[in-house]
Design a protein around this motif. Structure first.
Motif, PDB file in Angstrom:
ATOM      1  N   SER A  54       0.841  -1.197   0.000  1.00 48.33           N
ATOM      2  CA  SER A  54       0.000   0.000   0.000  1.00 48.33           C
ATOM      3  C   SER A  54       0.877   1.249   0.000  1.00 48.33           C
ATOM      4  CB  SER A  54      -0.898   0.017   1.238  1.00 48.33           C
ATOM      5  OG  SER A  54      -1.573   1.239   1.342  1.00 48.33           O
ATOM      6  N   MET A  60      -7.915   0.279  -2.423  1.00 46.14           N
ATOM      7  CA  MET A  60      -7.670  -1.151  -2.268  1.00 46.14           C
ATOM      8  C   MET A  60      -8.966  -1.911  -2.009  1.00 46.14           C
ATOM      9  SD  MET A  60      -4.245  -1.124   0.130  1.00 46.14           S
ATOM     10  CE  MET A  60      -4.936   0.128   1.214  1.00 46.14           C
ATOM     11  N   GLY A  90      -2.778  -7.454  -2.537  1.00 45.72           N
ATOM     12  CA  GLY A  90      -2.912  -6.045  -2.242  1.00 45.72           C
ATOM     13  C   GLY A  90      -4.285  -5.611  -1.792  1.00 45.72           C
ATOM     14  N   PHE A  91      -4.865  -6.332  -0.801  1.00 43.04           N
ATOM     15  CA  PHE A  91      -6.144  -5.900  -0.237  1.00 43.04           C
ATOM     16  C   PHE A  91      -6.046  -5.821   1.276  1.00 43.04           C
ATOM     17  CE2 PHE A  91      -6.573 -10.559  -0.534  1.00 43.04           C
ATOM     18  CZ  PHE A  91      -7.051 -10.906   0.717  1.00 43.04           C
TER      19      PHE A  91
END
Length: 300
Positions: A54, A60, A90-91
């Motif tokens: 991040s 996201m 990427g969450f």
């Protein structure tokens, strides 16, 4: 990944509890938390995992993970490998805990069949909605990619959230848990993508439906057919692109996938683990395969 602790509302658990998640990435989402929401989160802190990748750029996706009866959010994370997936994809991941019942087992107050066995008055829809609001206030969350994944009691709870908070949730994955037996109790305000996953030899929550403490629950085929109808899909499912090998203990590609076509929004798929139990032993295809389903079905 970083595990955030912010204003007492997030508990780092056993993973990098002192890590710095970086500055908040404010998103133009809900307004300030209400005093009732602040009280809920103060009383029930939750664990939040923010991926290292991040950088404050693009919004996201967000995944809310709901554990099964007697389990915890961290246990489900470890069982399914969700932190590793959050880092790779990427969450943001939240892994809250249910409350303790009179036998000191953690549960979600989902449907009449599962799993508020002691008649508690806890409002888990309000609590989990407060988490959705809290995360969106603190981080740049893509509102079109807010998802829920639940196992067993957590899957019942995921269905209830989809029924009652459809405007906030793009999709759910429900493993070994069903919706209301009374279909009239689920009237979502928007379309939701639903992936139902269940083993045919589940001895805890029966694939074909059953009852808990005198309350009926539908089988997985009936549950997903209900969501297909709510989403305006065709009534007969077709193959969803081939079978999968999800369970290490079963030979070959044991998981049969079907989907309902021509949906007017959302989606409806059923992944049947032939010979699967209540707690499958996952191959490397889990949880990446269900995550792929979710990401393919954002809110319009």
């Amino acid at each position: 990944p970083s595990v955030s602790q912010d204003a007492g509302a997030v508990d780092g658990g056993d993973l990098d509890a002192g890590a710095d998640a970086g500055p908040p990435l404010l998103d133009a989402g809900p307004g300030p938390l209400t005093p009732a929401q602040e009280a809920l989160l103060a009383a029930r802190p939750y664990r939040l995992v923010v991926p290292d990748a991040s950088d404050g750029g693009a919004p996201m996706p967000f995944l809310l993970s709901l554990h099964g009866y007697s389990s915890t959010g961290l246990e489900q994370d470890l069982y399914m490998g969700l932190t590793a997936l959050a880092q790779a994809k990427g969450f943001i991941l939240a892994t809250p805990d249910g409350t303790l019942d009179t036998t000191l087992q953690r549960f979600w107050n989902a449907t009449d069949a599962c799993c508020n066995f002691s008649g508690a008055t806890v409002d888990d829809v309000a609590y989990l909605t407060a988490i959705l609001d809290d995360v969106r206030l603190k981080y740049r969350v893509d509102p079109k990619r807010v998802f829920v994944l639940g196992h067993s009691n957590g899957a019942f709870m995921a269905h209830r959230l989809a029924c009652e908070k459809a405007d906030r949730i793009a999709g759910i994955v429900a493993l070994a848990g069903e919706s209301w037996n009374d279909a009239d109790r689920c009237q979502p305000s928007a379309k939701v993508a639903v992936l139902q996953v269940h083993g045919t030899l589940d001895a805890v929550i029966a694939y074909g439906g059953g009852a808990n403490v005198g309350h009926l629950y539908p089988g997985s085929p009936e549950t997903i057919a209900g969501w297909a109808a709510r989403n305006g899909c065709s009534s007969t499912p077709i193959s969803a692109g081939g079978d999968l090998n999800l369970d290490l203990l079963l030979l070959g590609d044991e998981t049969q996938r079907v989907r309902f076509e021509n949906c007017q929004g959302g989606a409806a798929e059923l992944w049947t683990i032939q010979g699967g139990s209540h707690i499958p032993s996952w191959t490397s295809s889990w949880p990446e395969a269900p995550w792929g389903f979710l990401m393919a079905h954002p809110k319009p």
